[in-house]
Enzyme design. Structure first.
Site, PDB file in Angstrom:
ATOM      1  N   HIS A 177       0.805  -1.081   0.041  1.00 30.23           N
ATOM      2  CA  HIS A 177      -0.260  -0.621   0.085  1.00 30.23           C
ATOM      3  C   HIS A 177       0.687   0.922   0.455  1.00 30.23           C
ATOM      4  CE1 HIS A 177      -3.604  -2.681   0.319  1.00 30.23           C
ATOM      5  NE2 HIS A 177      -3.726  -2.809   1.888  1.00 30.23           N
ATOM      6  N   ASP A 190      -5.039 -12.490   3.243  1.00 35.35           N
ATOM      7  CA  ASP A 190      -6.853 -12.349   4.034  1.00 35.35           C
ATOM      8  C   ASP A 190      -7.301 -13.010   2.836  1.00 35.35           C
ATOM      9  OD1 ASP A 190      -5.156 -10.511   2.388  1.00 35.35           O
ATOM     10  OD2 ASP A 190      -4.531  -8.609   4.250  1.00 35.35           O
TER      11      ASP A 190
END
Length: 308
Positions: free
Chosen positions: A125, A245
């Site tokens: 990110h 995830d």
């Protein structure tokens, strides 16, 4: 040659505070899983510190200095509402990025067949001038540019199966036709990027998934979009942003992937690497927030890498 495992105890000293999902116990769970007898054949090394000049191929010097200046002597500091640093975060970030850089060196030089970096903080990110989403330095993007600068790998690829879109890697590669980024991720979900029509200069291959999608949809996204694009790109080195995830049990998203699906995508990425670059593949840990699912998924990913 064997699979190389890189990690460092300093990555446990990045303290994000009580209740934060990106916590040291994540790495402890991974380390415990990879200490099992099934992983005795791994070559294990402590990650070196990243050279700042390598980081600055992606992140401007002013940004790197800003991150360092925000590290507190005690307690915590917030770079944004999600991204927390503590006194140990600078060293952890240097070791995390250093792990991926060293893995690229070892794989590119033929000293390891492939590699996995068990590190934190994660990186995908982090945009060139912005920390966000638990990430400080974009280790995968930095390592891709290192492969180009240090090893002459013109065409470098990052494939990202974390459930959150790697906006930082996409931003870093957006105008670079010789840098491929392919991603499966849930939409809508943080950070909000990753639509099908975000294609850069024809080098970005996003394959968004909908909440509730299962392993069949996950595999189809690779088979129909990401893998054909990667194969046509013909990478000279492949880096994997391995976030776990998308697992059914993960608390931060609603995709229903299971361990065999992670094994499948690992195999398919290894096949592309074998076809185009002699199997040169470096994987680095991104997300994954249910400890049991993270441990089991990482284990099957690394076991698959070892079976090359």
């Amino acid at each position: 040659m064997t699979t190389l495992l890189l990690t460092h105890p300093a990555c446990l000293e990045h303290d994000t505070g009580y209740g934060h999902p990106e916590r040291p116990d994540r790495l402890r769970a991974v380390n415990k899983a990879l200490a099992a007898p099934a992983f005795n054949a791994l070559a294990r090394k402590k990650a070196p510190r990243a050279d700042l000049a390598a980081i600055e191929r992606i992140h401007p010097k002013a940004y790197v200095e800003m991150v360092k200046s925000e590290i507190p002597e005690q307690n915590h500091n917030w770079l944004d509402p999600d991204t927390v640093v503590s006194s140990g975060s600078w060293e952890a970030a240097l070791r995390a990025t250093g792990a991926v850089l060293h893995a690229v060196d070892q794989v590119a030089e033929g000293k390891a067949k492939n590699a996995f970096c068990a590190i934190r903080p994660p990186g995908h990110h982090a945009e060139p001038s912005k920390a966000m989403g638990f990430c400080l330095f974009n280790s995968a993007a930095v390592a891709a540019m290192h492969a180009r600068a240090a090893h002459g790998a013109k065409r470098v690829a990052v494939v990202d199966f974390d459930v959150h879109h790697g906006n930082g890697t996409q931003a870093a590669f957006w105008e670079d036709k010789d840098a491929f980024y392919g991603s499966t991720h849930q939409m809508p979900l943080f950070p909000g990027t990753g639509a099908l029509d975000e294609t850069g200069v024809g080098n970005i291959f996003n394959a968004p998934l909908s909440p509730g999608d299962d392993g069949e949809k996950f595999r189809a996204a690779y088979a129909e979009r990401v893998l054909p694009g990667l194969d046509a790109f013909a990478p000279e080195l492949l880096i994997v942003s391995a976030g776990f995830d998308a697992h059914l049990m993960d608390p931060l998203a609603q995709i229903r992937v299971l361990e065999p699906d992670f094994a499948w995508v690992t195999e398919k990425l290894m096949d592309v690497a074998e076809k185009h670059c002699g199997g040169k593949l470096v994987s680095t840990l991104e997300g994954g927030y249910d400890l049991d699912a993270l441990a089991d998924s990482t284990a099957i990913h690394v076991k698959t890498l070892m079976g090359a």
